[in-house]
Design a protein around this motif. Structure first.
Motif, PDB file in Angstrom:
ATOM      1  N   GLU A 111      35.502  67.696  47.306  1.00  0.00           N
ATOM      2  CA  GLU A 111      34.618  66.764  46.589  1.00  0.00           C
ATOM      3  C   GLU A 111      34.612  67.014  45.088  1.00  0.00           C
ATOM      4  N   THR A 112      34.717  68.291  44.696  1.00  0.00           N
ATOM      5  CA  THR A 112      34.537  68.636  43.283  1.00  0.00           C
ATOM      6  C   THR A 112      35.839  68.858  42.534  1.00  0.00           C
ATOM      7  N   TYR A 113      36.957  68.805  43.245  1.00  0.00           N
ATOM      8  CA  TYR A 113      38.238  69.124  42.603  1.00  0.00           C
ATOM      9  C   TYR A 113      38.733  67.986  41.717  1.00  0.00           C
ATOM     10  N   ASP A 114      39.303  68.352  40.586  1.00  0.00           N
ATOM     11  CA  ASP A 114      40.121  67.418  39.824  1.00  0.00           C
ATOM     12  C   ASP A 114      41.297  68.210  39.261  1.00  0.00           C
ATOM     13  N   LYS A 115      42.349  67.517  38.856  1.00  0.00           N
ATOM     14  CA  LYS A 115      43.601  68.184  38.496  1.00  0.00           C
ATOM     15  C   LYS A 115      43.461  69.114  37.298  1.00  0.00           C
ATOM     16  N   LYS A 116      42.400  68.951  36.506  1.00  0.00           N
ATOM     17  CA  LYS A 116      42.184  69.849  35.366  1.00  0.00           C
ATOM     18  C   LYS A 116      41.848  71.266  35.835  1.00  0.00           C
ATOM     19  N   LYS A 117      41.439  71.385  37.095  1.00  0.00           N
ATOM     20  CA  LYS A 117      41.058  72.692  37.639  1.00  0.00           C
ATOM     21  C   LYS A 117      42.246  73.442  38.221  1.00  0.00           C
ATOM     22  N   GLY A 118      43.458  72.901  38.035  1.00  0.00           N
ATOM     23  CA  GLY A 118      44.661  73.598  38.458  1.00  0.00           C
ATOM     24  C   GLY A 118      45.010  73.346  39.913  1.00  0.00           C
ATOM     25  N   ASN A 119      45.664  74.323  40.523  1.00  0.00           N
ATOM     26  CA  ASN A 119      46.101  74.223  41.915  1.00  0.00           C
ATOM     27  C   ASN A 119      44.905  74.089  42.845  1.00  0.00           C
ATOM     28  N   PHE A 120      44.939  73.087  43.739  1.00  0.00           N
ATOM     29  CA  PHE A 120      43.789  72.844  44.611  1.00  0.00           C
ATOM     30  C   PHE A 120      43.478  74.030  45.503  1.00  0.00           C
ATOM     31  N   PHE A 121      44.508  74.629  46.111  1.00  0.00           N
ATOM     32  CA  PHE A 121      44.253  75.700  47.062  1.00  0.00           C
ATOM     33  C   PHE A 121      43.708  76.953  46.387  1.00  0.00           C
ATOM     34  N   SER A 122      44.152  77.225  45.165  1.00  0.00           N
ATOM     35  CA  SER A 122      43.576  78.337  44.413  1.00  0.00           C
ATOM     36  C   SER A 122      42.110  78.056  44.091  1.00  0.00           C
ATOM     37  N   TYR A 123      41.833  76.803  43.723  1.00  0.00           N
ATOM     38  CA  TYR A 123      40.457  76.398  43.426  1.00  0.00           C
ATOM     39  C   TYR A 123      39.577  76.494  44.669  1.00  0.00           C
ATOM     40  N   SER A 124      40.084  75.999  45.811  1.00  0.00           N
ATOM     41  CA  SER A 124      39.281  76.037  47.035  1.00  0.00           C
ATOM     42  C   SER A 124      39.063  77.469  47.507  1.00  0.00           C
ATOM     43  N   ARG A 125      40.049  78.343  47.296  1.00  0.00           N
ATOM     44  CA  ARG A 125      39.880  79.752  47.653  1.00  0.00           C
ATOM     45  C   ARG A 125      38.721  80.366  46.861  1.00  0.00           C
ATOM     46  N   SER A 182      49.716  77.687  49.203  1.00  0.00           N
ATOM     47  CA  SER A 182      48.630  77.598  48.220  1.00  0.00           C
ATOM     48  C   SER A 182      49.128  77.679  46.783  1.00  0.00           C
ATOM     49  N   TYR A 183      50.368  78.139  46.594  1.00  0.00           N
ATOM     50  CA  TYR A 183      50.900  78.241  45.241  1.00  0.00           C
ATOM     51  C   TYR A 183      51.742  77.037  44.840  1.00  0.00           C
ATOM     52  N   LEU A 184      51.870  76.065  45.754  1.00  0.00           N
ATOM     53  CA  LEU A 184      52.532  74.823  45.382  1.00  0.00           C
ATOM     54  C   LEU A 184      51.543  73.956  44.614  1.00  0.00           C
ATOM     55  N   ASN A 185      52.042  73.219  43.665  1.00  0.00           N
ATOM     56  CA  ASN A 185      51.176  72.389  42.836  1.00  0.00           C
ATOM     57  C   ASN A 185      50.911  71.050  43.522  1.00  0.00           C
ATOM     58  N   ILE A 186      50.145  71.093  44.636  1.00  0.00           N
ATOM     59  CA  ILE A 186      49.823  69.882  45.378  1.00  0.00           C
ATOM     60  C   ILE A 186      48.521  69.307  44.843  1.00  0.00           C
ATOM     61  N   LYS A 187      48.540  68.052  44.470  1.00  0.00           N
ATOM     62  CA  LYS A 187      47.359  67.411  43.908  1.00  0.00           C
ATOM     63  C   LYS A 187      46.635  66.627  44.997  1.00  0.00           C
ATOM     64  N   VAL A 188      45.489  67.088  45.414  1.00  0.00           N
ATOM     65  CA  VAL A 188      44.693  66.360  46.402  1.00  0.00           C
ATOM     66  C   VAL A 188      44.252  65.040  45.788  1.00  0.00           C
ATOM     67  N   GLY A 189      44.504  63.941  46.516  1.00  0.00           N
ATOM     68  CA  GLY A 189      44.079  62.644  46.017  1.00  0.00           C
ATOM     69  C   GLY A 189      45.230  61.799  45.521  1.00  0.00           C
ATOM     70  N   ASP A 190      46.438  62.383  45.389  1.00  0.00           N
ATOM     71  CA  ASP A 190      47.585  61.560  45.020  1.00  0.00           C
ATOM     72  C   ASP A 190      47.826  60.496  46.089  1.00  0.00           C
ATOM     73  N   LYS A 191      48.400  59.401  45.726  1.00  0.00           N
ATOM     74  CA  LYS A 191      48.576  58.303  46.674  1.00  0.00           C
ATOM     75  C   LYS A 191      49.446  58.704  47.850  1.00  0.00           C
ATOM     76  N   ASN A 192      50.301  59.716  47.667  1.00  0.00           N
ATOM     77  CA  ASN A 192      51.127  60.192  48.748  1.00  0.00           C
ATOM     78  C   ASN A 192      50.463  61.279  49.549  1.00  0.00           C
ATOM     79  N   GLY A 193      49.293  61.764  49.093  1.00  0.00           N
ATOM     80  CA  GLY A 193      48.623  62.852  49.764  1.00  0.00           C
ATOM     81  C   GLY A 193      47.531  62.399  50.650  1.00  0.00           C
TER      82      GLY A 193
END
Length: 219
Positions: A48-62, A208-219
Motif C-alpha cells: 500500500e505504501t510503496y512507490d518507486k522512489k523507495k527503491g527495491n520493493f522487496f528490500s522495502y517490504s523486508r 529480492s535484489y531484482l529491481n521489480i516495480k510493484v504496480g507496473d502494467k506487466n506486474g
C-alpha cells in the motif's frame, strides 16, 4: 497498486515466512504464530505504501516487516522481559540482537540460494561468468528483460517446456511479450537466469535484489 494483490501476497508467502522466521529465531507455523500474521499484514502495508522512489520493493517490504515485528515484540505480553529495567536500553539490545541474528541468517540462506542457483544454471549450460558477459549494460534494457521474464514466469506451459527441454521457447515468448526473436535470442542466457529466479520459491532472497516495480502494467 498491483492488479491482483491477493495473488501477489500468496506468491510471496515464502518470502514473508523467511523474513519473519529469521527475526524470530525459530520455525513458525501459519496456524499458530501471531508473528506470521503480523508479518503478512506488514507485507500488505508495504504494498500500500510503496512507490518507486523507495527503491527495491522487496528490500522495502523486508524493512517494513522487520520494524513491525520489533514493535510487536516490544508491546507483546509474551515478551515481558522487554518491560523490565530500562525499556529503551532493553529495546535497543533486542533490536541489536535481532539485527545481528538476521544478518547471520540472511547470509547463510543467501549462500545456500547462490549455490542452488549455480546448480540450476549448470543444468542449462550457463555459468556465473556467462551471466557477467551476457548481462545488459543499460538500465532500460535490464528493466525490459525483467518485465519479459516476469510475464514468462506466470505462464506454466512455457515454464514446463523450459524445464523439460532446457531451451528457451523463443517463439512462444515472442507471442506472449511482442518482442522480436532477435531480442529474445540475444539475451537468452540472461532471460533464463531471470525466469529461474522469478519462478522458483527457493530463490526468494536472490529475487529480492531484482529491481521489480510493484504496480507496473506487466506486474
Amino acid at each position: 497498486m498491483i492488479d491482483d494483490r491477493e495473488k501477489f501476497i500468496e506468491e510471496n508467502r515464502d518470502f514473508v515466512y523467511k523474513i519473519a522466521s529469521s527475526i524470530c529465531k525459530r520455525r513458525l507455523s501459519w496456524q499458530n504464530d501471531d508473528e506470521l500474521s503480523n508479518a503478512l499484514i506488514a507485507f500488505n502495508k508495504a504494498i500500500e505504501t510503496y512507490d518507486k522512489k523507495k527503491g527495491n520493493f522487496f528490500s522495502y517490504s523486508r524493512m517494513i516487516i522487520k520494524n513491525s515485528l520489533i514493535d510487536y515484540f516490544r508491546k507483546s505480553t509474551k515478551n515481558v522481559n522487554i518491560y523490565l529495567g530500562d525499556e529503551e536500553l532493553i529495546t535497543f539490545e533486542l533490536k541489536s540482537s535481532i539485527e545481528k541474528y538476521e544478518i547471520e541468517e540472511e547470509n547463510k540462506i543467501r549462500a545456500q540460494e547462490i549455490a542452488l542457483f549455480n546448480h540450476k544454471l549448470k543444468e542449462y549450460g550457463i555459468s556465473f561468468s556467462d551471466l557477467v558477459i551476457s548481462s545488459p549494460k543499460h538500465k532500460d534494457t535490464r528493466e525490459e528483460l525483467i518485465n519479459v521474464a516476469f510475464l514468462v514466469s506466470r505462464e506454466q506451459q512455457i515454464l514446463e517446456r523450459l524445464n523439460k527441454t532446457k531451451q528457451l521457447p523463443i517463439k512462444q515468448i515472442c507471442l506472449l511479450t511482442s518482442k522480436s526473436e532477435k531480442f529474445i535470442e540475444k539475451w537468452r542466457r540472461y532471460l533464463i537466469a531471470l525466469i529461474l529466479i522469478l519462478s522458483d520459491s527457493d530463490l526468494m532472497y536472490i529475487k529480492s535484489y531484482l529491481n521489480i516495480k510493484v504496480g507496473d502494467k506487466n506486474g
